[in-house]
Structure formats: structure tokens, C-alpha cells
Enzyme design. Sequence first.
Site, PDB file in Angstrom:
ATOM      1  N   SER A  12       1.516  13.144 -11.820  1.00 53.22           N
ATOM      2  CA  SER A  12       1.803  13.575 -12.914  1.00 53.22           C
ATOM      3  C   SER A  12       1.684  15.188 -13.052  1.00 53.22           C
ATOM      4  O   SER A  12       1.402  15.897 -14.597  1.00 53.22           O
ATOM      5  CB  SER A  12       2.184  13.337 -14.299  1.00 53.22           C
ATOM      6  OG  SER A  12       2.729  11.575 -13.749  1.00 53.22           O
ATOM      7  N   ASN A  58       3.532  17.706  -2.285  1.00 55.74           N
ATOM      8  CA  ASN A  58       4.150  16.738  -1.199  1.00 55.74           C
ATOM      9  C   ASN A  58       5.160  16.136  -1.730  1.00 55.74           C
ATOM     10  O   ASN A  58       5.835  16.324  -2.334  1.00 55.74           O
ATOM     11  CB  ASN A  58       3.366  15.399  -1.770  1.00 55.74           C
ATOM     12  CG  ASN A  58       4.170  14.080  -0.946  1.00 55.74           C
ATOM     13  OD1 ASN A  58       4.656  14.596  -0.488  1.00 55.74           O
ATOM     14  ND2 ASN A  58       3.582  12.905  -1.232  1.00 55.74           N
ATOM     15  N   GLY A 111       4.162  10.063 -10.857  1.00 57.05           N
ATOM     16  CA  GLY A 111       5.728  10.564 -11.179  1.00 57.05           C
ATOM     17  C   GLY A 111       6.135   9.477 -12.562  1.00 57.05           C
ATOM     18  O   GLY A 111       7.376   9.451 -12.959  1.00 57.05           O
ATOM     19  N   LYS A 157       7.216  14.475  -0.474  1.00 51.33           N
ATOM     20  CA  LYS A 157       8.169  13.012  -0.277  1.00 51.33           C
ATOM     21  C   LYS A 157       9.347  13.238   0.717  1.00 51.33           C
ATOM     22  O   LYS A 157       9.851  14.277   1.773  1.00 51.33           O
ATOM     23  CB  LYS A 157       8.498  12.356  -1.345  1.00 51.33           C
ATOM     24  CG  LYS A 157       6.981  12.070  -2.273  1.00 51.33           C
ATOM     25  CD  LYS A 157       6.683  11.928  -3.512  1.00 51.33           C
ATOM     26  CE  LYS A 157       5.440  11.922  -3.797  1.00 51.33           C
ATOM     27  NZ  LYS A 157       4.939  11.381  -5.279  1.00 51.33           N
ATOM     28  N   GLU A 205       2.307   5.799  -2.222  1.00 45.79           N
ATOM     29  CA  GLU A 205       4.082   4.808  -1.827  1.00 45.79           C
ATOM     30  C   GLU A 205       3.876   4.093  -0.198  1.00 45.79           C
ATOM     31  O   GLU A 205       4.672   2.783  -0.256  1.00 45.79           O
ATOM     32  CB  GLU A 205       4.669   5.973  -1.776  1.00 45.79           C
ATOM     33  CG  GLU A 205       4.903   6.603  -3.135  1.00 45.79           C
ATOM     34  CD  GLU A 205       5.513   8.069  -3.013  1.00 45.79           C
ATOM     35  OE1 GLU A 205       6.085   8.871  -2.210  1.00 45.79           O
ATOM     36  OE2 GLU A 205       5.122   8.018  -5.076  1.00 45.79           O
ATOM     37  N   GLU A 245      -5.180   9.716  -6.715  1.00 46.91           N
ATOM     38  CA  GLU A 245      -3.954   9.321  -7.718  1.00 46.91           C
ATOM     39  C   GLU A 245      -3.612   7.936  -8.040  1.00 46.91           C
ATOM     40  O   GLU A 245      -3.501   7.162  -7.229  1.00 46.91           O
ATOM     41  CB  GLU A 245      -2.882  10.039  -6.442  1.00 46.91           C
ATOM     42  CG  GLU A 245      -3.358  10.954  -4.904  1.00 46.91           C
ATOM     43  CD  GLU A 245      -1.249  11.042  -5.194  1.00 46.91           C
ATOM     44  OE1 GLU A 245      -1.151  12.319  -5.557  1.00 46.91           O
ATOM     45  OE2 GLU A 245      -1.154  10.778  -4.269  1.00 46.91           O
ATOM     46  N   HIS A 255      -1.633   7.304   1.356  1.00 47.22           N
ATOM     47  CA  HIS A 255      -0.303   7.923   0.287  1.00 47.22           C
ATOM     48  C   HIS A 255      -0.233   6.024  -0.648  1.00 47.22           C
ATOM     49  O   HIS A 255       0.103   5.369  -0.048  1.00 47.22           O
ATOM     50  CB  HIS A 255       0.597   8.013   0.368  1.00 47.22           C
ATOM     51  CG  HIS A 255       1.630   9.118  -0.800  1.00 47.22           C
ATOM     52  ND1 HIS A 255       2.079   8.068  -1.912  1.00 47.22           N
ATOM     53  CD2 HIS A 255       1.035   9.785  -1.758  1.00 47.22           C
ATOM     54  CE1 HIS A 255       2.514   8.821  -2.802  1.00 47.22           C
ATOM     55  NE2 HIS A 255       2.488  10.059  -2.707  1.00 47.22           N
TER      56      HIS A 255
END
Length: 250
Positions: free
Chosen positions: A214, A8, A175, A10, A98, A169, A96
Site C-alpha cells: 500500500s 510490480n 492491496g 502483476k 501471491e 511486504e 512474492h
Amino acid sequence: MKKLMAANWKMYKTWDEAKATARELADLVGALPDDREVLIFPPFTALKGVSDELASVKGFSTGGQDYYIQEEGAFTGEISPKMLKDCGAAFGLTGHSERRHVLGETDEYIGKKTAYGIASGLKVVLCVGELIEERKAGKVEEVVERQIREGLKDVPREIEAEQIAIAYEPVWAIGTGEVAGPEEIVEAHAFCRKILVDLFGEKGNEIRVLYGGSVKPENCSQIISLDNVDGVLVGGASLKGESFSKIVLA
Ligand code: 13P
């Protein structure tokens, strides 16, 4: 079942950068082992370039990081599954963290989007995962169950297993460099599997469950060997051909 090794990207990479990374990745990976499949989610603006770059590379495909739930119309700024497919995408991404936590998407909307993507001929990777507060409050299963059930609510039960994948996730591992431990991953993936079997019967055992958060070249081979881990969804470490090629081949 082939392991799905997904990147991904992003909101990173211009057209030239994305094409160059895709080329570098394909060259470094070389002939893909039979049990692997590679999927890249570039930003929309580079999707066509990356799809073209990878069109003749066996086992590689691309996807759109998002899409709207209409084929076309007055929806300024949105992109439809039809447009993604026109740029060579085979997959779409929904749920996702985000989009849930930065852009405010609800379970209900994510469910509609997932079903619409599949109805439009995309394969869909639906992301689920708990916040750190939810983990600390012992709510991992409650959150993951709700996100999977709502996310797949309108997805026809007769689909092929390969048309959908779940990406677990945990938000606190995205991240942050803080990867979930093997026990946490095994527990969460077994739980996802249980819900999938409840929803789809035997076919639920064939639906891929990816881990994300990660993932790095150093930890990928351990993660990928865990029970019910059928691939990975990688952010930061997928941005360079060199590190993602090591993950793909881990
Ligand atoms: P990182 O690999 O950077 O933790 O990101 C994971 C992710 O969000 C993939 O969708």
C-alpha cells in the site's frame, strides 16, 4: 546506496498499455536524481516492449515477475532467466506473497529459484513478509527470518551486494490500503538487516531492503526516509505513470 523504486504490475496491462505507461512514466520523471533507480516488473507478455521503451532512459531497468529453474526444456508454460534477459530484463522477482499464498510456492523452492536466478546473471528481489495471523501471534521475526534464510540458502556469499535485494511486504498491507506504521516498518527492516549481516558480514549492510504494501504518493516520502528503507516495491499505485512518477521522486 541508490534507492530502488520498483513497480510490480502483476497481471495487468496489455502490450500497448504497458508501453504507454512506461513512456508516460519516463517523461514525467525526467532526469532521475542520482540517488534513485527505477525498476519495472511488467507481465511477461509486455516485458520486451517495456524494456525497449526504457532502453535509453538512464537509471531505469526491467525485470521478470517470475521464472523457472531451468535454462530451457519441456516445461510447458514456464519462462527461463535466459528468456527474461533476452527481453531486456536485468532483474527477477522471487517469493512474492501471491506466489507463496495463492500459487503455493514453498520456502525451499523460492530458495532454489533465487539462487538459480543469480547464477543465471539476473539480479533478484526476494520478497518476504508475514500474514496477519502470524503478526497477531507474535511470529513476525520467526517468519521473516525463515523466509530470508531459506530464500538465500544457496546464494553464494561472495556475490555483489547489488545482485540481491529483500522486499519486506507484510501480506496484510498488500492491496488493502492498510500501510504498515513507521515503527512496524523500522522494526522489521532492522531485523532483515540483522539477518543479512549475519549471512553476508559487512556486505549485508549494502544489500537493499525495500518496503512494499500500500505504498502511495501520499505516504512514500515518509516511508523512504525511515532507517534501513532502501526503496519500495509498489503494486496498485505503480499502474499509472502519474502516481508512480510521484513515488519515484518522493
Ligand atoms: P500494493 O502496492 O498494491 O499494496 O502491492 C504491493 C505488492 O504486492 C508489490 O509487490
